[in-house]
Design an enzyme around this catalytic site. Sequence first.
Site, PDB file in Angstrom:
ATOM      1  CB  VAL A 128      65.718 159.881  99.451  1.00 41.42           C
ATOM      2  CG1 VAL A 128      65.642 158.559  98.589  1.00 41.42           C
ATOM      3  CG2 VAL A 128      66.368 161.130  98.910  1.00 41.42           C
ATOM      4  CB  ALA A 136      76.230 162.743 104.844  1.00 46.44           C
ATOM      5  CG  ASN A 170      73.883 159.878  95.907  1.00 53.63           C
ATOM      6  OD1 ASN A 170      74.305 159.032  94.964  1.00 53.63           O
ATOM      7  ND2 ASN A 170      73.153 160.842  95.630  1.00 53.63           N
ATOM      8  CB  VAL A 185      74.276 155.365  94.390  1.00 54.28           C
ATOM      9  CG1 VAL A 185      74.479 155.610  93.070  1.00 54.28           C
ATOM     10  CG2 VAL A 185      73.508 154.124  94.674  1.00 54.28           C
ATOM     11  CG  ASP A 220      71.588 160.004  86.802  1.00 52.33           C
ATOM     12  OD1 ASP A 220      72.499 160.751  87.229  1.00 52.33           O
ATOM     13  OD2 ASP A 220      71.222 158.970  87.489  1.00 52.33           O
ATOM     14  NE  ARG A 237      67.524 164.122  88.077  1.00 50.50           N
ATOM     15  CZ  ARG A 237      68.101 164.052  89.281  1.00 50.50           C
ATOM     16  NH1 ARG A 237      69.225 163.623  89.057  1.00 50.50           N
ATOM     17  NH2 ARG A 237      67.605 164.314  90.457  1.00 50.50           N
ATOM     18  CG  HIS A 262      63.222 153.089  74.473  1.00 50.77           C
ATOM     19  ND1 HIS A 262      62.597 152.425  75.779  1.00 50.77           N
ATOM     20  CD2 HIS A 262      62.086 153.039  74.162  1.00 50.77           C
ATOM     21  CE1 HIS A 262      61.543 152.267  75.917  1.00 50.77           C
ATOM     22  NE2 HIS A 262      60.965 152.393  74.808  1.00 50.77           N
ATOM     23  CG  HIS A 275      73.555 158.500  90.713  1.00 56.97           C
ATOM     24  ND1 HIS A 275      72.712 159.411  89.884  1.00 56.97           N
ATOM     25  CD2 HIS A 275      73.306 159.292  92.154  1.00 56.97           C
ATOM     26  CE1 HIS A 275      72.008 160.248  90.745  1.00 56.97           C
ATOM     27  NE2 HIS A 275      72.323 160.135  92.032  1.00 56.97           N
ATOM     28  CB  THR A 311      66.517 165.240  94.238  1.00 60.08           C
ATOM     29  OG1 THR A 311      67.311 164.165  94.662  1.00 60.08           O
ATOM     30  CG2 THR A 311      67.498 166.305  93.703  1.00 60.08           C
TER      31      THR A 311
HETATM   32  P1  NAD Z   1      67.745 163.165 104.927  1.00 55.26           P
HETATM   33  O1  NAD Z   1      68.868 163.852 105.585  1.00 55.26           O
HETATM   34  O2  NAD Z   1      66.470 163.794 104.335  1.00 55.26           O
HETATM   35  O3  NAD Z   1      67.704 161.876 105.257  1.00 55.26           O
HETATM   36  C1  NAD Z   1      68.633 161.073 105.934  1.00 55.26           C
HETATM   37  C2  NAD Z   1      68.063 160.312 106.966  1.00 55.26           C
HETATM   38  O4  NAD Z   1      68.957 159.259 107.548  1.00 55.26           O
HETATM   39  C3  NAD Z   1      67.924 161.021 108.137  1.00 55.26           C
HETATM   40  O5  NAD Z   1      66.306 160.966 108.662  1.00 55.26           O
HETATM   41  C4  NAD Z   1      68.630 160.473 109.340  1.00 55.26           C
HETATM   42  O6  NAD Z   1      68.159 160.449 110.261  1.00 55.26           O
HETATM   43  C5  NAD Z   1      68.853 159.077 108.798  1.00 55.26           C
HETATM   44  N1  NAD Z   1      70.251 158.446 109.055  1.00 55.26           N
HETATM   45  C6  NAD Z   1      71.329 158.910 109.320  1.00 55.26           C
HETATM   46  N2  NAD Z   1      72.066 157.863 109.795  1.00 55.26           N
HETATM   47  C7  NAD Z   1      71.342 156.846 109.828  1.00 55.26           C
HETATM   48  C8  NAD Z   1      71.712 155.615 110.459  1.00 55.26           C
HETATM   49  N3  NAD Z   1      72.906 155.081 110.678  1.00 55.26           N
HETATM   50  N4  NAD Z   1      70.421 154.506 110.308  1.00 55.26           N
HETATM   51  C9  NAD Z   1      69.469 154.989 110.109  1.00 55.26           C
HETATM   52  N5  NAD Z   1      68.974 156.090 109.472  1.00 55.26           N
HETATM   53  C10 NAD Z   1      69.989 157.088 109.556  1.00 55.26           C
HETATM   54  O7  NAD Z   1      68.512 162.924 103.150  1.00 55.26           O
HETATM   55  P2  NAD Z   1      67.798 162.487 101.796  1.00 55.26           P
HETATM   56  O8  NAD Z   1      67.390 163.704 101.088  1.00 55.26           O
HETATM   57  O9  NAD Z   1      66.700 161.567 102.279  1.00 55.26           O
HETATM   58  O10 NAD Z   1      69.135 161.616 101.197  1.00 55.26           O
HETATM   59  C11 NAD Z   1      69.405 160.459 101.468  1.00 55.26           C
HETATM   60  C12 NAD Z   1      70.530 159.996 100.642  1.00 55.26           C
HETATM   61  O11 NAD Z   1      70.032 159.807  99.247  1.00 55.26           O
HETATM   62  C13 NAD Z   1      71.678 160.988 100.610  1.00 55.26           C
HETATM   63  O12 NAD Z   1      73.035 160.153 100.712  1.00 55.26           O
HETATM   64  C14 NAD Z   1      71.227 161.584  99.145  1.00 55.26           C
HETATM   65  O13 NAD Z   1      72.454 162.031  98.491  1.00 55.26           O
HETATM   66  C15 NAD Z   1      70.809 160.167  98.383  1.00 55.26           C
HETATM   67  N6  NAD Z   1      70.011 160.410  97.123  1.00 55.26           N
HETATM   68  C16 NAD Z   1      70.333 159.436  96.123  1.00 55.26           C
HETATM   69  C17 NAD Z   1      69.854 159.542  94.952  1.00 55.26           C
HETATM   70  C18 NAD Z   1      69.963 158.519  93.812  1.00 55.26           C
HETATM   71  O14 NAD Z   1      69.650 158.671  92.601  1.00 55.26           O
HETATM   72  N7  NAD Z   1      70.871 157.578  94.259  1.00 55.26           N
HETATM   73  C19 NAD Z   1      68.717 160.689  94.840  1.00 55.26           C
HETATM   74  C20 NAD Z   1      68.412 161.278  96.088  1.00 55.26           C
HETATM   75  C21 NAD Z   1      69.245 161.536  97.090  1.00 55.26           C
END
Ligand code: NAD
Length: 312
Positions: free
Chosen positions: A12, A79, A119, A121, A147, A150, A167, A174, A229
């Site tokens: 992300v 996570a 998340n 979030v 969302d 989508r 719209h 979320h 995602t």
């Molecule tokens: P990912 O595992 O690919 O990346 C997470 C990164 O965070 C890793 O590179 C890890 O080393 C790093 N990390 C962990 N702890 C850390 C810390 N204390 N300080 C700095 N870096 C740290 O995960 P992702 O696929 O990139 O997803 C990241 C988050 O985004 C998840 O919680 C996911 O659920 C969320 N997400 C939110 C949305 C949304 O619409 N809000 C959409 C997609 C994903």
Amino acid sequence: MNKIAIIGAGAVGATIAYATMIRGVAKQLALYDINRAKVDAEVLDLNHGLQFVPMATLEGSDDIGVCAGADVVVITAGAKQKQGQTRMELAGANVEMCRTLVPQLLKVAPDALLLVVTNPVDVLTYVVQKLSGLPARRVFGSGTVLDSSRFRFLIARHLNVAVQNVHALIAGEHGDSEIPLWSSATVGSVPLMKWSAPGHSRLTDGDRTRIFDNVRNAAYQIIRGKGATNYAIGLATAQILEAVLYDENRVLPVSSRLDGYQGIGDVCMSVPSIVNRAGVETVLEVPLDDTEREGLRRSADTIRQAIRTLGF
Ligand code: NAD
């Protein structure tokens, strides 16, 4: 000069950097991750693309100092959902991460707005706001911007119209308790519930159920296929960042602290809000039918319960 700092260089964080860089949103981009090899590799790869986009500088580090002086800090670290896992199941681990991260961020970027993407979030936006002690408008989450995109995509495809003319908003969490705001949705100024155009289908009750199920389950489906995602959230976040840094007063369903919104309070969740350089300036009172109002209250209760379970 605008500076965006992104916490987490995972799927992300790196994609937000990519989308932001292509759209030329910030002149300075910084990525911070505890995984040094990962952040270095992502930044190197992104830097090799600089020639093809509006000029900017990009740096990365496992030292939080890289975020110094940022105007906006985007939190994506932590996570993520594994197959079949709900967003709420990530709460404990990601709240613990925020306890360490937030004070560090306040030290290096005391004037920044904090935009939460990690998340769950809505829960984390509440927690980050509490931990930071910043005014509520300066801490907000990407919420249901994704969302809603989508949702708009699926409606547009069903009616065979351009997505930009649809719209329609998803509000609330979320996550699994989110609510589609059908009653206020429009297509080219025509209320969606009255839509009828030759050759452009209609929307039956069955269609609405199917479309909303697809929205709610989209992340599960994508995670089953590729483990994360990233593209749409990358673009959605880039648009939120534009709204902030260009002071656009754009209406977006971001997650922010609500107090007395249609009877809902002491919770962060998404409702249409005016976003500008100050953060979330105003939340808008959308007209709701009884089902939507009740659904939003239930969604707020779900998020608030998770917040309380975490001791906040
Ligand atoms: P990912 O595992 O690919 O990346 C997470 C990164 O965070 C890793 O590179 C890890 O080393 C790093 N990390 C962990 N702890 C850390 C810390 N204390 N300080 C700095 N870096 C740290 O995960 P992702 O696929 O990139 O997803 C990241 C988050 O985004 C998840 O919680 C996911 O659920 C969320 N997400 C939110 C949305 C949304 O619409 N809000 C959409 C997609 C994903």
